[in-house]
Design a protein around this motif. Structure first.
Motif, mmCIF file in Angstrom:
data_model
loop_
_atom_site.group_PDB
_atom_site.id
_atom_site.type_symbol
_atom_site.label_atom_id
_atom_site.label_comp_id
_atom_site.label_asym_id
_atom_site.label_seq_id
_atom_site.Cartn_x
_atom_site.Cartn_y
_atom_site.Cartn_z
ATOM 1 N N SER A 162 0.835 -1.203 0.000
ATOM 2 C CA SER A 162 0.000 0.000 0.000
ATOM 3 C C SER A 162 0.865 1.245 0.000
ATOM 4 C CB SER A 162 -0.901 0.003 1.239
ATOM 5 O OG SER A 162 -1.739 -1.128 1.219
ATOM 6 N N GLN A 163 0.398 2.273 -0.697
ATOM 7 C CA GLN A 163 1.118 3.534 -0.747
ATOM 8 C C GLN A 163 0.917 4.303 0.546
ATOM 9 O OE1 GLN A 163 3.114 4.276 -3.262
ATOM 10 N NE2 GLN A 163 2.584 2.314 -4.210
ATOM 11 N N PRO A 164 1.887 5.089 0.968
ATOM 12 C CA PRO A 164 1.738 5.874 2.194
ATOM 13 C C PRO A 164 0.532 6.812 2.093
ATOM 14 C CG PRO A 164 4.009 5.886 1.422
ATOM 15 C CD PRO A 164 3.212 5.254 0.344
ATOM 16 N N GLY A 165 -0.194 6.877 3.186
ATOM 17 C CA GLY A 165 -1.329 7.801 3.254
ATOM 18 C C GLY A 165 -2.630 7.218 2.781
ATOM 19 N N THR A 166 -2.659 5.962 2.267
ATOM 20 C CA THR A 166 -3.906 5.365 1.818
ATOM 21 C C THR A 166 -4.618 4.702 2.988
ATOM 22 O OG1 THR A 166 -2.764 3.319 1.273
ATOM 23 C CG2 THR A 166 -2.980 4.946 -0.485
ATOM 24 N N VAL A 167 -5.880 4.291 2.748
ATOM 25 C CA VAL A 167 -6.665 3.657 3.792
ATOM 26 C C VAL A 167 -6.053 2.300 4.126
ATOM 27 C CG1 VAL A 167 -8.952 2.805 4.384
ATOM 28 C CG2 VAL A 167 -8.709 4.849 2.974
ATOM 29 N N SER A 168 -6.016 1.943 5.390
ATOM 30 C CA SER A 168 -5.444 0.672 5.796
ATOM 31 C C SER A 168 -6.229 -0.468 5.166
ATOM 32 C CB SER A 168 -5.469 0.546 7.314
ATOM 33 O OG SER A 168 -6.798 0.645 7.775
ATOM 34 N N PRO A 169 -5.543 -1.566 4.766
ATOM 35 C CA PRO A 169 -6.240 -2.638 4.062
ATOM 36 C C PRO A 169 -7.226 -3.347 4.960
ATOM 37 C CG PRO A 169 -3.992 -3.284 4.597
ATOM 38 C CD PRO A 169 -4.104 -1.837 4.926
ATOM 39 N N PRO A 170 -8.352 -3.785 4.402
ATOM 40 C CA PRO A 170 -9.317 -4.553 5.182
ATOM 41 C C PRO A 170 -8.748 -5.930 5.538
ATOM 42 C CG PRO A 170 -10.290 -3.707 3.141
ATOM 43 C CD PRO A 170 -8.817 -3.534 3.043
ATOM 44 N N ARG A 171 -9.403 -6.585 6.462
ATOM 45 C CA ARG A 171 -9.008 -7.934 6.847
ATOM 46 C C ARG A 171 -9.800 -8.921 5.996
ATOM 47 N NH1 ARG A 171 -11.124 -11.272 10.840
ATOM 48 N NH2 ARG A 171 -12.464 -9.547 11.517
ATOM 49 N N VAL A 172 -9.100 -9.899 5.427
ATOM 50 C CA VAL A 172 -9.714 -10.882 4.547
ATOM 51 C C VAL A 172 -9.577 -12.258 5.176
ATOM 52 C CG1 VAL A 172 -9.722 -11.927 2.259
ATOM 53 C CG2 VAL A 172 -9.203 -9.502 2.516
ATOM 54 N N GLU A 173 -10.706 -12.931 5.355
ATOM 55 C CA GLU A 173 -10.716 -14.298 5.863
ATOM 56 C C GLU A 173 -10.975 -15.249 4.702
ATOM 57 O OE1 GLU A 173 -13.640 -14.615 8.877
ATOM 58 O OE2 GLU A 173 -12.610 -13.278 10.280
#
Length: 666
Positions: A413-424
């Protein structure tokens, strides 16, 4: 007039033995007819009988009233008068079938042979809670169903008791509205309903007809004998038909002279260009005759010097796409002709100078190949509306239909973007947790084969052919909801009804953007979100079934699996309230129709590849599947398909997301 108004049995079929037992009846053959709902439904009417204008619908209502009046005059009662036992020809001639269920009185013994069946949405309120086997049907019971059918013929298929529920909780079905006498257009009391937003206006109907509907559904609720009889309907419709006026702008538009302007032109503008009664020229070009203006503007497309748009002030014929294309070819041909003359003169002067001729020939070949490459390059102009390079890459990947083995995991992920969701990830599917409260569940669809299309369906569904899905994929368990859309896109599409309602009023372009943003947000998980191909959608919808619907061929079971015209009240409902199919996918039939990835081609099935088809090279619109809450059962079948322009937004169309993951990822 050459038609069969009532399909009475013409003879008795008996066994040839000495007992001569009755085994059946010989019925008259009725040719070139269709069920009445295929005429008052605009979508199916344009597909099967596009020149059936409003006068024909009005005449159909009149002929239906005449046929019912003839039955009542002879002492018969239909009992189960509904849209499935009425057939209509292209000349608006009406035939009543299923006469074996009519209520008949024996003239000698006086015994009444009762009608034992009835559809709830056509049953009068006084019969609710009664056993049909214990009740003698009366003429006024038929008149309630007759009024509903006339209302649907004159109001584009809208049920008279359909309306937007303004009270708390879920909207009640038609049965409860009829039982309570909640006619949304009534005047005697205030009701928690508003007319359907996309239904024709009440004022479209002539004042005489409006008064008859009030008599039937309001006065008839209190006193059933107050309902207007079939002869009254026939006389009123005859008088009104003589007062019809033709629109000066569209010869297919007819309306009553009680209106100051053409209501169909106004309705076309309100529907964003979708004309219920288009002209013949428009019908030949596309399913949706004109593009719907976008409610919120998109960034302007990058100009293309090679294919300039015609000036707005040009005549209509000069702005036709084929005329513009022909003009471009003429310009190119003229340029090559001039170049050829110059080179001929050059060759004549220096006939023996071979070296100077080679560059000219090479230049001409390169120019011709460049022209062909531009014309056949698989990149639709509609994509150029996207300013984002990432979305351009997403669409290019979708068009190439990257195999999972070729899938490359996204970078960090690029700096400043939304944190990635959690994938199950599990053996049965994926769950993408967008935040603490919002998640998207996807079901793993295994590879396999199935028969796509239907030989007994519409022309675009033929021929039925076997298709193999060679690799597994994931498909959302539910249609994308408004809450999920807002979590990914950051804003509501503008028609917010509730978090669990399916998102609608979104174009194909915006659905692809949703998939691209979701793919970017789940980095670094090697998951690629997209729209399902048409073959993947039908494969998942059927879930191993070869019947008309995923649960079988019996349309009476449809209400257990789908929200459609008979039980939805004309509006979409929260997702997941009906039974799923065998693969635990909800609302594959009805509720909202769903965008697919493919271009639409009515003849594509004749040349479709057997393995993982991705649709034709190009087309006029994108495929829509599944049917909506306002559709009748035939339009909710697994094989039913139609199209719309990629930038259309419609209240009845949403989508569900598909996904492909890298092989071996856990």
């Amino acid at each position: 007039q050459g038609g069969v108004s009532i399909a009475w049995p013409v003879d008795i079929l008996e066994t040839t033995d000495r007992l001569s037992r009755v085994v059946g009846f010989l019925m008259p053959r009725v040719k070139d007819v269709r069920p009445v709902f295929e005429y008052y439904n605009p979508k199916s009417r344009q597909a099967h009988c596009p020149q059936f204008d409003y006068r024909y619908l009005h005449r159909t209502a009149r002929n239906l009233a005449a046929a019912v009046a003839a039955l009542h005059a002879r002492g018969y009662v239909v009992g189960d008068l509904n849209q499935s036992n009425i057939l209509v020809s292209q000349r608006a001639l009406v035939t009543l079938v299923d006469t074996d269920s009519f209520q008949v009185r024996d003239p000698q013994s006086g015994e009444v042979l009762r009608c034992l069946v009835g559809k709830p949405e056509f049953t009068p309120p006084e019969l609710y809670g009664c056993r049909f086997s214990e009740v003698d049907r009366r003429v006024e019971h038929d008149l309630f169903g007759l009024a509903i059918l006339i209302f649907q013929l004159l109001m584009e298929g809208t049920h008279p008791f359909a309306g937007v529920f303004l009270g708390p909780g879920d909207p009640p079905p038609y049965e409860e509205r009829i039982r309570a006498g909640d006619f949304p257009y009534g005047t005697s009391r205030k009701l928690p309903y508003a007319p359907m937003p996309f239904a024709p206006p009440w004022e479209l109907l002539h004042p005489t007809v409006r008064a008859l509907f009030i008599r039937c559904f309001e006065d008839g609720y209190r006193c059933p004998t107050a309902r207007p009889d079939a002869t009254c309907w026939r006389s009123a419709l005859d008088e009104i038909e003589a007062c019809f006026t033709r629109c000066t702008r569209n010869a297919q538009h007819w309306y009553g002279n009680h209106l100051a302007s053409c209501p169909w032109c106004e309705r076309t503008q309100r529907l964003g260009g979708y004309d219920p009664f288009p002209t013949r020229g428009v019908l030949g070009r596309a399913v949706h005759p004109r593009r719907r203006p976008l409610p919120r503007p998109l960034p302007p497309a990058r100009p293309s010097p090679r294919r300039p748009a015609p000036a707005a002030g040009w005549p209509k014929w000069a702005r036709h796409p084929w005329v513009v294309r022909l003009a471009a070819w003429v310009r190119v041909a003229f340029a090559y002709l001039v170049a050829a003359l110059i080179h001929l003169w050059h060759w004549a002067v220096q006939f023996y100078d071979i070296i100077e001729r080679i560059p000219a020939v090479v230049a001409a070949m390169v120019g011709f190949l460049a022209l062909l490459a531009y014309y056949y390059y698989p990149h639709s102009l509609v994509y150029r509306k996207f300013p984002s390079p990432e979305i351009e890459r997403q669409i290019e990947a979708l068009e190439k239909h990257i195999h999972p083995s070729e899938f490359q995991a996204p970078g960090p992920s690029q700096p400043g973007t939304v944190s990635p969701p959690r994938v199950e990830n599990s053996s049965t599917g994926l769950t993408v947790h967008l935040d603490r409260e919002v998640s998207i569940e996807l079901v793993r669809i295994p590879p396999g084969s199935f028969v796509m299309g239907a030989d007994d369906g519409n022309d675009s569904e033929r021929p039925a052919h076997r298709i193999r899905i060679t690799r597994p994929f994931y498909l959302a368990k539910h249609e994308i909801t408004q809450q999920q859309w807002t979590a990914v896109m950051g804003q509501s599409p503008g028609n917010y009804r509730g978090p669990s309602y399916p998102v609608t009023n979104v174009s194909w372009i915006e659905c692809v953007e949703f998939a691209a943003r979701l793919t970017a947000r789940v980095k670094p998980y090697p998951i690629h979100f997209r729209l399902p191909t048409e073959a993947e959608w039908e494969y998942a919808c059927r879930a191993g079934s070869s019947a008309k619907w995923s649960f079988g061929d019996d349309s009476r079971l449809l209400g257990q699996f789908a929200w459609y015209a008979d039980n939805s009240g004309g509006a979409a409902h929260p997702v997941g309230q009906k039974n799923p199919n065998a693969w635990k996918l909800y609302d594959m039939h009805g509720n909202v129709a769903e965008w697919c990835q493919d271009w639409f081609d009515g003849h594509y099935y004749r040349r479709s590849p057997p393995d993982d088809p991705i649709g034709p090279f190009k087309g006029t619109g994108r495929v829509i599947r599944g049917g909506s809450a306002g559709d009748w059962p035939p339009n909710t079948r697994s094989a039913f398909r139609y199209q719309a322009n990629p930038d259309y937004r419609m209240e009845t169309v949403g989508f569900r997301i598909a996904a492909t993951a890298a092989e071996g990822w856990r």
